[in-house]
Structure formats: structure tokens, C-alpha cells
Design a protein around this motif. Structure first.
Motif, PDB file in Angstrom:
ATOM      1  N   VAL A 241      26.078  25.056 -36.572  1.00 40.25           N
ATOM      2  CA  VAL A 241      27.414  24.640 -36.134  1.00 40.25           C
ATOM      3  C   VAL A 241      27.855  25.444 -34.912  1.00 40.25           C
ATOM      4  N   GLY A 242      27.510  26.731 -34.893  1.00 37.36           N
ATOM      5  CA  GLY A 242      27.953  27.579 -33.798  1.00 37.36           C
ATOM      6  C   GLY A 242      27.330  27.236 -32.463  1.00 37.36           C
ATOM      7  N   VAL A 243      26.086  26.732 -32.475  1.00 38.11           N
ATOM      8  CA  VAL A 243      25.395  26.438 -31.224  1.00 38.11           C
ATOM      9  C   VAL A 243      25.689  25.018 -30.734  1.00 38.11           C
ATOM     10  N   LEU A 244      26.234  24.172 -31.594  1.00 37.32           N
ATOM     11  CA  LEU A 244      26.577  22.805 -31.162  1.00 37.32           C
ATOM     12  C   LEU A 244      27.591  22.833 -30.022  1.00 37.32           C
ATOM     13  N   PRO A 245      27.503  21.884 -29.096  1.00 39.28           N
ATOM     14  CA  PRO A 245      28.546  21.768 -28.068  1.00 39.28           C
ATOM     15  C   PRO A 245      29.906  21.563 -28.737  1.00 39.28           C
ATOM     16  N   PRO A 246      30.942  22.267 -28.283  1.00 39.22           N
ATOM     17  CA  PRO A 246      32.263  22.164 -28.932  1.00 39.22           C
ATOM     18  C   PRO A 246      32.778  20.736 -29.058  1.00 39.22           C
ATOM     19  N   VAL A 247      32.532  19.898 -28.038  1.00 35.36           N
ATOM     20  CA  VAL A 247      33.029  18.525 -28.098  1.00 35.36           C
ATOM     21  C   VAL A 247      32.373  17.770 -29.250  1.00 35.36           C
ATOM     22  N   LEU A 248      31.109  18.077 -29.541  1.00 38.05           N
ATOM     23  CA  LEU A 248      30.426  17.393 -30.641  1.00 38.05           C
ATOM     24  C   LEU A 248      30.874  17.957 -31.984  1.00 38.05           C
ATOM     25  N   ARG A 249      31.092  19.267 -32.058  1.00 41.69           N
ATOM     26  CA  ARG A 249      31.618  19.845 -33.296  1.00 41.69           C
ATOM     27  C   ARG A 249      32.903  19.146 -33.695  1.00 41.69           C
ATOM     28  N   GLU A 250      33.784  18.952 -32.731  1.00 41.69           N
ATOM     29  CA  GLU A 250      35.062  18.307 -33.028  1.00 41.69           C
ATOM     30  C   GLU A 250      34.861  16.861 -33.459  1.00 41.69           C
ATOM     31  N   GLU A 261      32.676  32.827 -35.159  1.00 38.19           N
ATOM     32  CA  GLU A 261      32.079  33.197 -33.872  1.00 38.19           C
ATOM     33  C   GLU A 261      31.639  34.654 -33.878  1.00 38.19           C
ATOM     34  N   ARG A 262      32.461  35.525 -34.443  1.00 39.85           N
ATOM     35  CA  ARG A 262      32.087  36.938 -34.520  1.00 39.85           C
ATOM     36  C   ARG A 262      30.857  37.124 -35.405  1.00 39.85           C
ATOM     37  N   ARG A 263      30.807  36.382 -36.519  1.00 39.61           N
ATOM     38  CA  ARG A 263      29.643  36.475 -37.401  1.00 39.61           C
ATOM     39  C   ARG A 263      28.372  36.032 -36.684  1.00 39.61           C
ATOM     40  N   LEU A 264      28.465  34.960 -35.918  1.00 38.93           N
ATOM     41  CA  LEU A 264      27.306  34.473 -35.181  1.00 38.93           C
ATOM     42  C   LEU A 264      26.840  35.519 -34.176  1.00 38.93           C
ATOM     43  N   ARG A 265      27.770  36.151 -33.470  1.00 36.96           N
ATOM     44  CA  ARG A 265      27.402  37.157 -32.482  1.00 36.96           C
ATOM     45  C   ARG A 265      26.754  38.369 -33.149  1.00 36.96           C
ATOM     46  N   ARG A 266      27.259  38.753 -34.308  1.00 31.98           N
ATOM     47  CA  ARG A 266      26.640  39.872 -35.030  1.00 31.98           C
ATOM     48  C   ARG A 266      25.220  39.509 -35.479  1.00 31.98           C
ATOM     49  N   PHE A 267      25.073  38.312 -36.012  1.00 33.85           N
ATOM     50  CA  PHE A 267      23.753  37.856 -36.438  1.00 33.85           C
ATOM     51  C   PHE A 267      22.788  37.820 -35.256  1.00 33.85           C
ATOM     52  N   ALA A 268      23.266  37.351 -34.109  1.00 37.34           N
ATOM     53  CA  ALA A 268      22.424  37.281 -32.915  1.00 37.34           C
ATOM     54  C   ALA A 268      21.995  38.678 -32.472  1.00 37.34           C
ATOM     55  N   ARG A 269      22.883  39.651 -32.560  1.00 38.76           N
ATOM     56  CA  ARG A 269      22.516  41.016 -32.177  1.00 38.76           C
ATOM     57  C   ARG A 269      21.428  41.573 -33.093  1.00 38.76           C
ATOM     58  N   VAL A 270      21.527  41.289 -34.393  1.00 41.60           N
ATOM     59  CA  VAL A 270      20.501  41.745 -35.326  1.00 41.60           C
ATOM     60  C   VAL A 270      19.150  41.110 -34.981  1.00 41.60           C
ATOM     61  N   VAL A 271      19.147  39.796 -34.709  1.00 39.69           N
ATOM     62  CA  VAL A 271      17.899  39.109 -34.362  1.00 39.69           C
ATOM     63  C   VAL A 271      17.323  39.679 -33.072  1.00 39.69           C
ATOM     64  N   ARG A 272      18.171  39.915 -32.061  1.00 39.94           N
ATOM     65  CA  ARG A 272      17.683  40.482 -30.800  1.00 39.94           C
ATOM     66  C   ARG A 272      17.033  41.843 -31.018  1.00 39.94           C
ATOM     67  N   PHE A 273      17.665  42.676 -31.846  1.00 43.35           N
ATOM     68  CA  PHE A 273      17.118  44.008 -32.116  1.00 43.35           C
ATOM     69  C   PHE A 273      15.766  43.909 -32.811  1.00 43.35           C
ATOM     70  N   LEU A 274      15.681  43.078 -33.834  1.00 45.16           N
ATOM     71  CA  LEU A 274      14.435  42.961 -34.598  1.00 45.16           C
ATOM     72  C   LEU A 274      13.312  42.357 -33.751  1.00 45.16           C
ATOM     73  N   MET A 275      13.630  41.332 -32.959  1.00 45.05           N
ATOM     74  CA  MET A 275      12.596  40.681 -32.172  1.00 45.05           C
ATOM     75  C   MET A 275      12.135  41.550 -31.007  1.00 45.05           C
ATOM     76  N   ALA A 276      12.975  42.486 -30.566  1.00 43.64           N
ATOM     77  CA  ALA A 276      12.553  43.416 -29.521  1.00 43.64           C
ATOM     78  C   ALA A 276      11.409  44.299 -29.999  1.00 43.64           C
ATOM     79  N   LEU A 277      11.271  44.434 -31.311  1.00 37.46           N
ATOM     80  CA  LEU A 277      10.201  45.245 -31.879  1.00 37.46           C
ATOM     81  C   LEU A 277       8.895  44.476 -32.015  1.00 37.46           C
ATOM     82  N   VAL A 278       8.941  43.165 -31.812  1.00 38.61           N
ATOM     83  CA  VAL A 278       7.763  42.311 -31.988  1.00 38.61           C
ATOM     84  C   VAL A 278       7.099  42.075 -30.637  1.00 38.61           C
TER      85      VAL A 278
END
Length: 314
Positions: A241-250, A261-278
Motif C-alpha cells: 500500500v505504501g509504494v502504490l501511487p497515491p492517486v491509485l491508493r485513493e 509512512e513512518r513505519r514504512l521508512r523504518r522498515f526500509a532502513r532496516v532492509v537497507r542496513f541488512l542488505m548492505a551486509l550482503v
């Protein structure tokens, strides 16, 4: 752009399979190409439910999935077939990619009918066929931007040229494919703005994301699947839902709050950190494995097997 066909108007001609092209004319991605390095990145799998949602929101694709797909009955099997097919086109080498593209056209040739609003549809209608390709082109770019550093403008231009060739390999004609990335983005935004809609296939995808079925394997016990599925569903819906274009979400009636939105950004930071190790080669290892299995499992044609990402002059 084409418009939806009605019950009184025959659909525009579908793209016919062309004679098998010479590899110098229409090339599948090869080892080391931008598409080869990034399309199957593990981070792109996180946005795959969003791509499915975008695809079925197109009226032609949604009607075809509702009438001809076993997604609701066998979501995991369907997912593995789809991922394996895509991996074959990107990572299987020229012969396997050409054979898989031909198979896809044949599978979709008989998928036609009339949707709930009386509109005739055909799965190989150029507008719908191109839209499915477009979501696959855009998906990894958005995923790498959200969950990583993203691609540079030069990388995106090269990536689009290679994925444009994949579209031609699939059977799309030159006139159906925007010439460059800016034109592609304009086309993509236009489809989102003017063609996508809520339908039963969209509801089915959202229902499956909210209550994912247990994989049909004995080594995933039902007792453990329940708690895991609850967490997985929460993350999948957050990203989708977070990555969908806003017009389509509506348009689809999906709520999105600043807290989400804050939860999505936190989740994205965790993924970025973990994938940087791969290491980068390992980020596409699952896609390479699925492509290998798809081309070497029992019953496949040995003539289409090639080393993954084989060069074109072999």
C-alpha cells in the motif's frame, strides 16, 4: 493509447509471435548487464505484491486473472511459476529466454472473454500486455530506490534499454514501447491516472495479502505458520500500500496515514542496513536458482538450456 474494448467492438489485433529472432536483433539480458545485475535483486521481491496489484488493476488483466487464473486456489504455486518464468527470461540465456517468451504468448493466446461490465478482453491485447511488462520494468527501480541507494540516471537508461528488448522478446511491437525512460514514466503515470480500477482481482490480491495461505509443504507446520503469517501480512500490506501511487491508493479506497509512512521508512532502513551486509552477487542468488530450476527441472527441453546469462555469440 488504446482504450478498453466493449462488447460490440472487437479487441485490437494481438501481437502475433514473430519468427524466432536472431540474437543480434532482439537480445535477452546477458551476464553483467544492468538488468541482469538488478532485476532479480532480493529487495525487489519485497515489492512484488504491489506489482501484482498494479497489474490486475488494469481492467483487461483483472478480468483475465479472474476468469482464467488459479491464483486464489494456489497462490504459492502461481507465485513460483511466475518468478521462475521471469527469471528464465532475464537469467536463462538467449535460447531459454526466447523459448519462454514464446511459451508465454501461447499460454495467454486463449485467455479471452467478457468481463463483468460487458467489455470484451484478450490477455494479449497490446495495451494490457504492455502494462504487465511496464510494471516489471518499473518495480525493481522503485524497490532499489526505497530499500537501497537506487540506480543512477545512466544506469536507469541502460536498464530501460535492456528491458525494452525483453518487451520485444515477449512479442510487443516497437510502436507499443516508449523510446526512453522519461517517455516510459509519462506512459506509466498516464495508465495509473486513467486506466486502473478496483475490480474483483484486486480484492482477491488484497485478501490474500491480509490472510496468506500456508505454503503447501510439509516442513512448514500450521502451528508456526499462523504467527509468522500475521507478521508477514502486516509487512506485505505496509510495503504494497505504501509504494502504490497515491492517486491509485485513493481510488482503491486504501487508507494511508503518517504513522504508516513512518513505519514504512523504518522498515526500509532496516532492509537497507541488512542488505548492505550482503555481497551484490548474492543479492540475485535466489533469482538465479529459480531460473536454473525452471530451465533444468524434469520435462524441460534440453535444447533451450544455456549457462545463466550466457553471452550471445555462444
Amino acid at each position: 493509447m488504446s482504450t478498453a474494448t466493449t462488447a460490440d467492438t472487437p479487441p485490437e489485433p494481438v501481437p502475433e509471435p514473430a519468427p524466432e529472432p536472431a540474437s543480434a536483433q532482439i537480445r535477452a539480458p546477458g551476464r553483467g548487464d544492468i538488468a541482469w545485475r538488478h532485476f532479480g535483486d532480493t529487495r525487489a521481491f519485497l515489492t512484488s505484491p504491489q506489482l501484482l496489484l498494479l497489474q490486475v488493476a488494469h481492467p483487461v488483466v483483472g478480468a483475465g486473472v479472474e476468469d482464467h487464473s488459479d491464483f486464489r486456489a494456489q497462490p504459492w504455486q502461481r507465485l513460483l511459476r511466475t518468478v521462475g518464468s521471469l527469471g528464465t527470461v532475464i537469467y536463462g540465456g538467449q535460447a531459454a529466454a526466447t523459448a519462454e517468451a514464446r511459451r508465454l504468448r501461447e499460454v495467454h493466446r486463449e485467455m479471452k472473454g467478457v468481463d463483468g461490465q460487458g467489455r470484451r478482453y484478450h490477455a494479449l491485447h497490446p495495451e494490457a500486455y504492455h502494462w504487465v511488462h511496464a510494471t516489471l520494468v518499473r518495480g525493481p527501480v522503485d524497490a532499489l530506490k526505497l530499500f537501497g541507494k537506487g540506480l543512477t540516471e545512466q544506469q536507469i537508461s541502460a536498464y530501460y534499454r535492456e528491458m525494452r528488448e525483453v518487451g520485444r522478446l515477449w512479442g510487443l511491437k516497437e510502436q507499443h514501447l516508449p523510446p526512453d525512460w522519461p517517455a516510459f514514466c509519462a506512459y506509466y503515470d498516464d495508465v495509473v491516472e486513467n486506466r486502473l480500477e478496483m475490480n474483483q482481482s484486486v480484492r482477491d490480491v488484497l485478501d490474500e495479502l491480509a490472510r496468506p495461505q500456508k505454503p503447501p509443504v510439509w516442513w512448514v507446520p500450521a502451528l508456526l505458520w499462523g504467527p509468522f503469517a500475521a507478521v508477514a501480512a502486516r509487512c506485505a500490506l505496509l510495503v504494497t500500500v505504501g509504494v502504490l501511487p497515491p492517486v491509485l491508493r485513493e481510488r482503491l479506497g486504501l487508507t494511508w496515514t503518517t504513522r504508516q509512512e513512518r513505519r514504512l521508512r523504518r522498515f526500509a532502513r532496516v532492509v537497507r542496513f541488512l542488505m548492505a551486509l550482503v555481497p551484490p552477487p548474492l543479492r540475485i542468488a535466489p533469482a538465479l536458482f529459480l531460473a536454473y530450476w525452471h530451465t533444468h527441472r524434469p520435462g524441460t527441453d534440453p535444447r533451450t538450456r544455456r549457462p545463466l546469462g550466457a553471452s550471445y555469440d555462444e
